[in-house]
Design a protein around this motif. Structure first.
Motif, PDB file in Angstrom:
ATOM      1  N   CYS A   9       0.833  -1.203   0.000  1.00 44.75           N
ATOM      2  CA  CYS A   9       0.000   0.000   0.000  1.00 44.75           C
ATOM      3  C   CYS A   9       0.871   1.258   0.000  1.00 44.75           C
ATOM      4  O   CYS A   9       1.880   1.315   0.702  1.00 44.75           O
ATOM      5  CB  CYS A   9      -0.908  -0.008   1.235  1.00 44.75           C
ATOM      6  SG  CYS A   9      -1.852   1.498   1.438  1.00 44.75           S
ATOM      7  N   ILE A  11       0.185   4.007   1.284  1.00 42.51           N
ATOM      8  CA  ILE A  11       0.069   4.701   2.571  1.00 42.51           C
ATOM      9  C   ILE A  11       0.599   3.856   3.715  1.00 42.51           C
ATOM     10  O   ILE A  11       1.328   4.326   4.572  1.00 42.51           O
ATOM     11  CB  ILE A  11      -1.413   5.056   2.864  1.00 42.51           C
ATOM     12  CG1 ILE A  11      -2.000   5.879   1.717  1.00 42.51           C
ATOM     13  CG2 ILE A  11      -1.533   5.811   4.193  1.00 42.51           C
ATOM     14  CD1 ILE A  11      -3.521   5.902   1.707  1.00 42.51           C
ATOM     15  N   HIS A  12       0.223   2.593   3.723  1.00 40.72           N
ATOM     16  CA  HIS A  12       0.515   1.746   4.876  1.00 40.72           C
ATOM     17  C   HIS A  12       1.653   0.757   4.700  1.00 40.72           C
ATOM     18  O   HIS A  12       1.998   0.053   5.641  1.00 40.72           O
ATOM     19  CB  HIS A  12      -0.753   0.985   5.267  1.00 40.72           C
ATOM     20  CG  HIS A  12      -1.930   1.871   5.550  1.00 40.72           C
ATOM     21  ND1 HIS A  12      -2.956   2.053   4.665  1.00 40.72           N
ATOM     22  CD2 HIS A  12      -2.198   2.667   6.608  1.00 40.72           C
ATOM     23  CE1 HIS A  12      -3.829   2.912   5.176  1.00 40.72           C
ATOM     24  NE2 HIS A  12      -3.392   3.303   6.348  1.00 40.72           N
ATOM     25  N   CYS A  79      -5.520  -2.893   0.759  1.00 44.14           N
ATOM     26  CA  CYS A  79      -4.818  -3.047   2.027  1.00 44.14           C
ATOM     27  C   CYS A  79      -5.821  -3.034   3.173  1.00 44.14           C
ATOM     28  O   CYS A  79      -6.798  -2.295   3.163  1.00 44.14           O
ATOM     29  CB  CYS A  79      -3.777  -1.936   2.114  1.00 44.14           C
ATOM     30  SG  CYS A  79      -3.607  -1.093   3.652  1.00 44.14           S
ATOM     31  N   ALA A  81      -5.636  -1.990   6.159  1.00 44.44           N
ATOM     32  CA  ALA A  81      -5.683  -0.745   6.931  1.00 44.44           C
ATOM     33  C   ALA A  81      -6.562   0.288   6.216  1.00 44.44           C
ATOM     34  O   ALA A  81      -7.298   1.040   6.853  1.00 44.44           O
ATOM     35  CB  ALA A  81      -4.279  -0.200   7.151  1.00 44.44           C
ATOM     36  N   CYS A  82      -6.494   0.323   4.878  1.00 47.32           N
ATOM     37  CA  CYS A  82      -7.360   1.218   4.103  1.00 47.32           C
ATOM     38  C   CYS A  82      -8.809   0.771   4.263  1.00 47.32           C
ATOM     39  O   CYS A  82      -9.714   1.580   4.399  1.00 47.32           O
ATOM     40  CB  CYS A  82      -6.982   1.187   2.631  1.00 47.32           C
ATOM     41  SG  CYS A  82      -5.439   2.015   2.259  1.00 47.32           S
TER      42      CYS A  82
HETATM   43 ZN   LIG Z   1      -3.455   1.193   3.049  1.00 49.08          ZN
END
Ligand SMILES: [Zn+2]
Ligand SMILES: [Zn+2]
Length: 84
Positions: A9, A11-12, A79, A81-82
């Motif tokens: 990801c 972001i993560h 992902c 977390a998203c």
């Molecule tokens: Zn993510």
């Protein structure tokens, strides 16, 4: 079963991936509610596959997920977390 898929990801970073339909992805982006349905979580599965009301209706009609319904739903990996 230990075949968790991972996704890289932006972001993560490296995270456990989950399958969602393209509309859920859109909802994550624009915040427009499109309904939210999830597969029965299997034991130890934190992030069951999820899809929207439209795909649920399509699924009811088709009876099950198959290549055709998955293609129409535009199932993608995101992902976890998203997803949360
Ligand atoms: Zn993510
Ligand atoms: Zn959908």
């Amino acid at each position: 079963m230990d075949d968790s898929q991972y996704v890289e990801c932006g972001i993560h970073g490296r995270r456990v991936a989950t399958y969602v339909c393209q509309h859920i992805v859109q909802t994550l982006r624009d915040g427009q509610p499109r309904g939210f349905w999830s597969a029965e979580a299997e034991a130890g599965e934190l992030y069951p596959d999820s899809w929207c009301s439209e795909c649920e209706a399509m699924l009811q009609e088709a009876g099950e997920w198959n290549d055709e319904t998955e293609a129409k739903a535009g199932v993608t990996l995101i992902c976890s977390a998203c997803y949360e």
